[in-house]
Design an enzyme around this catalytic site. Structure first.
Site, PDB file in Angstrom:
ATOM      1  N   PRO A 126    -123.595 -46.149 -87.315  1.00 62.77           N
ATOM      2  CA  PRO A 126    -123.018 -45.370 -86.169  1.00 62.77           C
ATOM      3  C   PRO A 126    -121.777 -46.042 -86.606  1.00 62.77           C
ATOM      4  O   PRO A 126    -122.033 -47.131 -85.173  1.00 62.77           O
ATOM      5  CB  PRO A 126    -123.683 -44.195 -85.174  1.00 62.77           C
ATOM      6  CG  PRO A 126    -125.167 -45.251 -84.978  1.00 62.77           C
ATOM      7  CD  PRO A 126    -125.289 -45.606 -86.352  1.00 62.77           C
ATOM      8  N   ASN A 127    -120.714 -44.900 -85.955  1.00 63.93           N
ATOM      9  CA  ASN A 127    -119.543 -45.073 -85.641  1.00 63.93           C
ATOM     10  C   ASN A 127    -119.198 -46.670 -86.617  1.00 63.93           C
ATOM     11  O   ASN A 127    -117.616 -46.924 -86.681  1.00 63.93           O
ATOM     12  CB  ASN A 127    -119.374 -45.895 -84.293  1.00 63.93           C
ATOM     13  CG  ASN A 127    -119.868 -45.030 -83.047  1.00 63.93           C
ATOM     14  OD1 ASN A 127    -119.056 -43.975 -83.188  1.00 63.93           O
ATOM     15  ND2 ASN A 127    -120.871 -45.136 -82.297  1.00 63.93           N
ATOM     16  N   ARG A 176    -111.997 -49.285 -85.480  1.00 64.75           N
ATOM     17  CA  ARG A 176    -112.462 -49.359 -83.615  1.00 64.75           C
ATOM     18  C   ARG A 176    -112.562 -51.279 -83.928  1.00 64.75           C
ATOM     19  O   ARG A 176    -113.137 -52.291 -84.410  1.00 64.75           O
ATOM     20  CB  ARG A 176    -113.766 -49.057 -84.603  1.00 64.75           C
ATOM     21  CG  ARG A 176    -115.282 -49.279 -83.392  1.00 64.75           C
ATOM     22  CD  ARG A 176    -116.553 -49.532 -83.879  1.00 64.75           C
ATOM     23  NE  ARG A 176    -117.244 -49.395 -83.236  1.00 64.75           N
ATOM     24  CZ  ARG A 176    -118.974 -49.749 -82.963  1.00 64.75           C
ATOM     25  NH1 ARG A 176    -119.071 -49.727 -84.269  1.00 64.75           N
ATOM     26  NH2 ARG A 176    -119.119 -49.916 -82.219  1.00 64.75           N
ATOM     27  N   TYR A 183    -114.863 -55.680 -85.206  1.00 64.59           N
ATOM     28  CA  TYR A 183    -115.103 -55.778 -86.087  1.00 64.59           C
ATOM     29  C   TYR A 183    -114.115 -55.950 -87.411  1.00 64.59           C
ATOM     30  O   TYR A 183    -114.391 -55.560 -88.411  1.00 64.59           O
ATOM     31  CB  TYR A 183    -115.660 -54.073 -86.303  1.00 64.59           C
ATOM     32  CG  TYR A 183    -116.781 -54.150 -84.675  1.00 64.59           C
ATOM     33  CD1 TYR A 183    -117.480 -54.785 -85.132  1.00 64.59           C
ATOM     34  CD2 TYR A 183    -116.568 -53.588 -83.680  1.00 64.59           C
ATOM     35  CE1 TYR A 183    -118.781 -54.305 -84.118  1.00 64.59           C
ATOM     36  CE2 TYR A 183    -117.620 -53.324 -83.086  1.00 64.59           C
ATOM     37  CZ  TYR A 183    -118.255 -54.248 -82.990  1.00 64.59           C
ATOM     38  OH  TYR A 183    -119.680 -53.872 -81.733  1.00 64.59           O
ATOM     39  N   ASN A 208    -126.869 -51.872 -91.675  1.00 64.10           N
ATOM     40  CA  ASN A 208    -126.370 -51.964 -90.472  1.00 64.10           C
ATOM     41  C   ASN A 208    -126.554 -51.093 -89.562  1.00 64.10           C
ATOM     42  O   ASN A 208    -126.060 -50.313 -89.440  1.00 64.10           O
ATOM     43  CB  ASN A 208    -124.968 -52.978 -90.382  1.00 64.10           C
ATOM     44  CG  ASN A 208    -124.341 -52.747 -89.057  1.00 64.10           C
ATOM     45  OD1 ASN A 208    -125.253 -52.692 -88.617  1.00 64.10           O
ATOM     46  ND2 ASN A 208    -122.544 -53.157 -88.620  1.00 64.10           N
ATOM     47  N   ALA A 255    -125.622 -49.263 -83.366  1.00 66.12           N
ATOM     48  CA  ALA A 255    -125.887 -49.510 -82.465  1.00 66.12           C
ATOM     49  C   ALA A 255    -127.959 -49.100 -81.563  1.00 66.12           C
ATOM     50  O   ALA A 255    -127.873 -49.045 -81.099  1.00 66.12           O
ATOM     51  CB  ALA A 255    -125.379 -47.852 -81.159  1.00 66.12           C
ATOM     52  N   GLU A 259    -131.150 -57.091 -92.674  1.00 70.17           N
ATOM     53  CA  GLU A 259    -130.137 -56.779 -91.700  1.00 70.17           C
ATOM     54  C   GLU A 259    -128.733 -57.410 -91.097  1.00 70.17           C
ATOM     55  O   GLU A 259    -129.065 -58.401 -91.758  1.00 70.17           O
ATOM     56  CB  GLU A 259    -130.720 -56.517 -89.854  1.00 70.17           C
ATOM     57  CG  GLU A 259    -130.627 -56.310 -88.853  1.00 70.17           C
ATOM     58  CD  GLU A 259    -130.716 -56.169 -87.400  1.00 70.17           C
ATOM     59  OE1 GLU A 259    -132.004 -55.038 -87.567  1.00 70.17           O
ATOM     60  OE2 GLU A 259    -130.828 -56.399 -86.611  1.00 70.17           O
ATOM     61  N   HIS A 269    -125.383 -57.874 -88.813  1.00 75.05           N
ATOM     62  CA  HIS A 269    -124.018 -57.149 -88.112  1.00 75.05           C
ATOM     63  C   HIS A 269    -122.721 -58.117 -87.671  1.00 75.05           C
ATOM     64  O   HIS A 269    -122.882 -59.368 -88.734  1.00 75.05           O
ATOM     65  CB  HIS A 269    -124.943 -57.549 -86.939  1.00 75.05           C
ATOM     66  CG  HIS A 269    -126.522 -56.776 -86.149  1.00 75.05           C
ATOM     67  ND1 HIS A 269    -126.254 -55.435 -85.922  1.00 75.05           N
ATOM     68  CD2 HIS A 269    -127.667 -57.272 -86.149  1.00 75.05           C
ATOM     69  CE1 HIS A 269    -127.461 -55.430 -85.668  1.00 75.05           C
ATOM     70  NE2 HIS A 269    -128.098 -56.440 -86.023  1.00 75.05           N
ATOM     71  N   ARG A 302    -123.061 -61.728 -77.760  1.00 68.89           N
ATOM     72  CA  ARG A 302    -122.598 -60.286 -76.460  1.00 68.89           C
ATOM     73  C   ARG A 302    -122.775 -59.483 -75.864  1.00 68.89           C
ATOM     74  O   ARG A 302    -124.381 -60.730 -74.996  1.00 68.89           O
ATOM     75  CB  ARG A 302    -121.922 -59.406 -78.101  1.00 68.89           C
ATOM     76  CG  ARG A 302    -121.168 -59.151 -79.274  1.00 68.89           C
ATOM     77  CD  ARG A 302    -120.864 -58.440 -79.548  1.00 68.89           C
ATOM     78  NE  ARG A 302    -120.026 -57.484 -79.047  1.00 68.89           N
ATOM     79  CZ  ARG A 302    -120.066 -56.106 -79.819  1.00 68.89           C
ATOM     80  NH1 ARG A 302    -120.303 -56.179 -81.007  1.00 68.89           N
ATOM     81  NH2 ARG A 302    -119.323 -55.437 -78.927  1.00 68.89           N
TER      82      ARG A 302
HETATM   83  C1  DQA Z   1    -122.513 -54.363 -84.788  1.00 70.35           C
HETATM   84  C2  DQA Z   1    -123.776 -54.664 -83.365  1.00 70.35           C
HETATM   85  C3  DQA Z   1    -124.105 -53.197 -82.771  1.00 70.35           C
HETATM   86  O1  DQA Z   1    -124.148 -53.178 -80.810  1.00 70.35           O
HETATM   87  C4  DQA Z   1    -122.764 -52.263 -82.165  1.00 70.35           C
HETATM   88  O2  DQA Z   1    -123.230 -51.483 -81.456  1.00 70.35           O
HETATM   89  C5  DQA Z   1    -121.810 -51.984 -83.399  1.00 70.35           C
HETATM   90  C6  DQA Z   1    -122.004 -52.781 -84.709  1.00 70.35           C
HETATM   91  C7  DQA Z   1    -122.546 -54.879 -85.834  1.00 70.35           C
HETATM   92  O3  DQA Z   1    -122.201 -54.926 -86.832  1.00 70.35           O
HETATM   93  O4  DQA Z   1    -121.600 -56.080 -84.921  1.00 70.35           O
HETATM   94  O5  DQA Z   1    -121.743 -50.204 -84.155  1.00 70.35           O
HETATM   95  O6  DQA Z   1    -124.203 -53.309 -85.129  1.00 70.35           O
END
Ligand code: DQA
Length: 150
Positions: free
Chosen positions: A9-10, A17, A22, A74, A77, A98, A100, A107
């Site tokens: 998501p997002n 964003r 990011y 990835n 959230a 995985e 990120h 964080r």
């Molecule tokens: C994320 C880190 C997550 O905590 C966050 O909710 C994201 C992006 C990252 O790529 O750093 O949406 O996965």
């Protein structure tokens, strides 16, 4: 060698964003970069992004039908909450990495734990979008080594 890159998501908002966290690269630009890397190392890469937990679970579950060899994910959230995504990765028994973009361990407290990392080969966190390229290269190496052993 077929590898899928799944974004949660997002992440369709990459580039817009919170660019301080990011970065400024869009998801399309990232995917184009990964396509170039994939073709240079002889990997067939596909992409999937969803804001829905069920959509991600369905995509992982279709890995057999899609004859996938590796998953780069990835979960965004959902990393921190999703037993369903964790179970899907575990169920298909296809190697997963995985990724990120940010360093989730540096964080907020709620981002520091991952539901999914334990069922993945490993986790790359905090290297920005470069992390996806390293994950793709690492997965290709891993799959190659597995092939040699079998
Ligand atoms: C994320 C880190 C997550 O905590 C966050 O909710 C994201 C992006 C990252 O790529 O750093 O949406 O996965």
């Amino acid at each position: 060698m077929k590898i899928i890159v799944i974004n949660g998501p997002n992440l369709q908002l990459l580039g817009q964003r919170e660019p301080g966290i990011y970065g400024k690269t869009t998801l399309d630009d990232l995917n184009n970069r990964l396509k170039t890397v994939a073709s240079s190392i002889g990997v067939d890469v596909s992409f999937f992004q969803s804001n829905n937990e069920g959509g991600i679970v369905d995509k992982i579950a279709s890995a057999f039908k899609d004859k996938l060899d590796g998953i780069i994910i990835n979960p965004a959230a959902y990393t921190h909450t999703s037993i369903a995504i964790r179970d899907a990765i575990e169920a298909v028994k296809i190697p997963a990495l995985e990724v990120h973009i940010s360093n989730i361990h540096a964080r907020e407290e709620f981002r520091r734990s991952s539901m999914t990392a334990a069922v993945c080969l490993g986790q790359i966190s905090g290297l920005g979008i470069d992390g996806y390229e390293w994950a793709l290269r690492a997965m290709a190496n891993y799959l190659q080594n597995m092939k040699k052993q079998n």
